[in-house]
Design an enzyme around this catalytic site. Structure first.
Site, PDB file in Angstrom:
ATOM      1  N   TYR A 143       5.927  -1.519  -9.515  1.00 32.19           N
ATOM      2  CA  TYR A 143       5.640  -2.149 -10.150  1.00 32.19           C
ATOM      3  C   TYR A 143       6.758  -2.897 -11.099  1.00 32.19           C
ATOM      4  O   TYR A 143       7.199  -2.182 -12.619  1.00 32.19           O
ATOM      5  CB  TYR A 143       4.961  -0.836 -10.791  1.00 32.19           C
ATOM      6  CG  TYR A 143       3.469  -0.049  -9.744  1.00 32.19           C
ATOM      7  CD1 TYR A 143       3.408  -0.642  -9.163  1.00 32.19           C
ATOM      8  CD2 TYR A 143       2.700   0.431 -11.289  1.00 32.19           C
ATOM      9  CE1 TYR A 143       2.277  -0.388  -8.141  1.00 32.19           C
ATOM     10  CE2 TYR A 143       1.994   0.884  -9.789  1.00 32.19           C
ATOM     11  CZ  TYR A 143       1.474   0.600  -9.332  1.00 32.19           C
ATOM     12  OH  TYR A 143      -0.254   0.837  -8.622  1.00 32.19           O
ATOM     13  N   LYS A 148       4.459   0.005  -2.751  1.00 34.17           N
ATOM     14  CA  LYS A 148       2.966   0.765  -2.770  1.00 34.17           C
ATOM     15  C   LYS A 148       2.807  -0.542  -4.421  1.00 34.17           C
ATOM     16  O   LYS A 148       3.660  -0.393  -5.404  1.00 34.17           O
ATOM     17  CB  LYS A 148       2.459   2.062  -3.552  1.00 34.17           C
ATOM     18  CG  LYS A 148       1.243   1.662  -4.561  1.00 34.17           C
ATOM     19  CD  LYS A 148       1.038   3.018  -4.580  1.00 34.17           C
ATOM     20  CE  LYS A 148      -0.264   3.080  -5.371  1.00 34.17           C
ATOM     21  NZ  LYS A 148      -0.565   2.885  -6.831  1.00 34.17           N
TER      22      LYS A 148
END
Lengths: 275, 275, 275, 275, 275
Positions: B146, B177
């Site tokens: 992220y 992810k």
């Protein structure tokens, strides 16, 4: 510095390290014109060329792709690196241990030190640890010696590059990877500062075959031991001709002109670089 | 990246990770409309659905509730996290060791890296340690990749998400992810940047079944390997229909429309997303 | 402080340490007038002079060059150091472990402590670790005791140098290397503050034979045990005459004048220094 | 969270922890009105009351006084703490190791986490280490879960206390000690957020028997498992009547009014608290 | 706190610690009027007086001089310290390990904690480590408990000294060394705050025999267990009379007046001090 002429990453006293850690350091943008090279397998294929003595990649790429090339390619695992999403004073995260690099088959390890950065102290201490552990595993250590940081505007000026090679020698690197300081004379001084330690030129951003090979020739004639190159090789659709040229210039010590088949232009190019 | 198709958290090359670490990351406020889901047992029940290949929770929840579900659910222990009571430059506390995660039965571990944060260096070094230790235990590593922090305003733009997947590949994650970058083309590029490493889409805040499944379909068609989803599943009173839909879209590679029984709307939705 | 008169780096209770870590601390600029001395082998040659009880170099130079001189030179490995590319509050990176220094044949180790720097606490704690580890290996510890930092403008004033030797004694050094405090009286006080611990004078930048030997004589007469010298020796094209002079002044306790063969000038020189 | 109903610090699923770490946290000023309680033996005497399931003290007090009470009192060693002489962003020094706590006979350990503080990351990482080590020794872990710091003005508002209990659950505490959030409804929500983990109310500064017992009753009726109390007990000259009252309210689940012998006032008090 | 009445540094429940770490903490300036005391052997001689139960020195002095006095003097190694060349927020470098102190013959160890400093957290954590390691070696721990730092202007006011002794007790010291808080009543309160732990008065800067012994008498009558004294002893040319006086006041519990042979003045002096 230890004697490393018997290391697999050295051929006839020289080294050509094909580096591909740009996905971490610069991001996918470096692959914009050659999107197929986002597939590390393609760069590993290129590394099978005889001119290349090692491929330099980060841990994740080594884990995933080296197993298919372990018979054809020598592996240099780069142990630190940082994204350019981050914009602080130059620093680099230690993202792989020497022990793990050895476990996945490394023939050598690489480590960046930003001399002059506010993180110099910390990076040099990290270098101590990896260098001493690499000694235990018998792995040569290549220092990306890149002075950079507060107060270091022009990081390729001759005195900076000479300091860079000396730093690497004093701190115990086996090979220093430094930027080309702009002239053959400056490169020769940088190599003298390195004593018996090998110095390889950093490839930098993509240029023409002529310009690139001439700079490499200049490095070799200055006492350099080869180069670490990334974009100038894999950003070309077909890197083979350039690799053939590097083989001639580096191991056979031909001129860039001879390697490119246009001998007459060689001196002119040299003069341009040294000017 | 190592081959993980034989891992219990992968089914037919795909993964659906049901995440429930919101009590730590966002606080109880995420459970406001479904207070019964404050009981972790309810979310573990949901994770027994065949579509789900793993539940991702923090250590404390794993300790307390996994023992009752160890035969029916695969456990992914998230190893770091931070409350949103704290408001500094993005960072995350390592709140569980790999060793302890293995001891309580983890089938995989998860770790957040905020690329671009002033804590990137530190987080990447923590990631190195957990990744290498996870290798010793044979546990796949999922990176919550992220990019976030100073200068990274829009953290879902295509180049950011492509950098995010590449970072995960280079640093040695087995699955990345990432947030959906807004279009199928951008997601496809992000997946190409990941080489052979699996990419799963991050579920994000709750949306309609149609919008959600269409985005998932788009991810699968872009080369993605599934998703990690939290609120879109457990904030629904009955998550079963959506999980059924995910099973169709992800493992059977049906369209979102077909999965929802209204095939005709699928293309229109896709167009809207890619616009 | 432990008794070290039997150590190879001590001869008749005295020490002359030939230091060559300038490539790290100051950069190649220190070799500008004597470029041939960039080759460490040349300085090792100089260190074979009987006056010299040890050569002080960084790890990398020790690794590369000491093996050819191990029968003729005693090795002091300097364990920390910093480039002057970096310009922060005085600090120094620990770039070699005691264990590794011992492994490559060190007869002693050296360590800089910048008392008064904002990094004093950290440096003293690093010194603790290397000092205690050096005890295990039976290696004497030489402290470069250089007060420096916020608020310490003139770092050679008598009270500063006396504090420097005392610090070294209290912290467990075996020899303190300090700057000459400007007068024989001040040097004598600095030596008294050191108790039974040996004090050697730091050579500093290059001066004339007369001035240099007179300062050394002054140090010996003040109770000092010798000197650590770099530039004043190896920046000379032929260092032998000066080394002969040092041998006379230090081990035979002759006057500087006598050592230079012009006895009559000795007192005048002394007066000038002490004035 | 692990099942701890068999732990000596739990009686019938409930806990009353007599805390006396105020000499460290607040200084001797807390003992101003009861100077005889500066003698830790007096507080250990109080802890022999049947209502008390453990005494919570710092290492030094445990070392000095627990040996005389080990048959009559259960020991909870508080592992961190800070003086209020220090006035920075909330943080707490880890002043005792789990190993040492176990060695001196601890039945449980306690640890403060200031969620939301600029030191949250560091404190949570310290908590990880002590929690995992406590698991090895089989010692329950009580988290003093006290959100506090930049931006957290009112640290007892309902959403903060609910976050506090959830944090403790997710991070692996066995019991969370939190402040009373002002109403029974808010306390009930905080307990729901804790899942199956036990929540005990923090006693706070001294109030009347009525007010105190009513708050405790409210906690028990909200699903709480008891309290950790200091000043409200040992700042009383004779704490026995209050401890008798706590025994009734907590273990026998009587109303505060009944416990005090004036049943009729109970509802009124409740109303006042919840208002 | 553990029972230490059998320790060699305690005589009849009392301790007189002769401290000589001033060369590190204050520099050679403290020896200006008694330059012969720069020779640590002279202070060790003084420590052979029967009144003295231990000498407190730094590692280097212990290494060099204790071997000649090990049969006549008990050794307390001070484990941290800082030069006053450094001028930051109060902190102290840990310059000796417990293990090494034990190896060179320590009978006890000493450690400074600056409660209230911005470094309190760190110092208390360092104290934890040395305290627990000292327990393994069976060495008593003396805490120099000196609240100091941001916001702590007058560090000898009664509430500060009482907090100082309590801190030492809670953190596990065996003896607290604190400054005299100005009156017998305040000292008595500080001793009560220490529970069963011993409190010794810090000698401070040189005063007259009368004033000094009266303060010591006041400390003993307040429940104190002796003193740690430096300058008031070794800054005297002949410290023997004062040490004789201390022996009378501390072990025989005579008045200062009686010890000095002028009994009649004792009460007046007391009154002056307490005023």
């Amino acid at each position: 510095m230890l004697p490393i002429d018997d290391s697999p990453i050295v051929r006839d006293g020289k080294s050509v390290i094909l580096a591909m850690d740009h996905g971490l350091e610069h991001g996918p943008v470096d692959f914009e014109d050659v999107p197929e090279k986002l597939d590390p397998a393609q760069v590993f294929e290129t590394a099978t060329h005889d001119a290349v003595t090692a491929i330099a990649v980060q841990k994740g790429i080594a884990e995933g792709y080296y197993p298919s090339y372990e018979n054809d390619v020598n592996l240099l695992v780069k142990l630190n690196g940082t994204s350019n999403l981050w914009m602080g004073e130059p620093d680099s995260a230690v993202n792989c241990s020497v022990e793990y690099a050895a476990e996945i088959g490394a023939d050598a390890v690489g480590f960046t030190v930003y001399g002059g950065s506010n993180h110099e102290i910390e990076m040099v201490e990290e270098f101590r640890e990896i260098q001493e552990e690499a000694r235990e595993y018998g792995l040569p250590v290549v220092m990306w010696s890149y002075p950079r940081g507060q107060g270091l505007k022009n990081d390729t000026k001759p005195s900076t590059i000479s300091y860079a090679t000396r730093l690497a020698l004093e701190l115990g690197a086996d090979i220093a990877k430094v930027k080309y300081p702009g002239s053959r004379e400056a490169m020769a001084h940088a190599c003298r500062c390195a004593g018996d330690m090998k110095v390889v030129m950093s490839g930098g951003s993509k240029t023409s075959d002529e310009e690139f090979l001439s700079t490499v020739e200049s490095t070799i004639r200055s006492g350099g031991s080869g180069l670490a190159v990334g974009r100038n090789v894999w950003q070309r659709e077909d890197p083979t001709p350039l690799l053939d040229g590097l083989e001639s210039v580096i191991y056979e010590e031909q001129t860039a002109g001879a390697a490119l088949g246009n001998e007459s232009e060689a001196d002119a190019t040299d003069a341009a670089i040294e000017g």
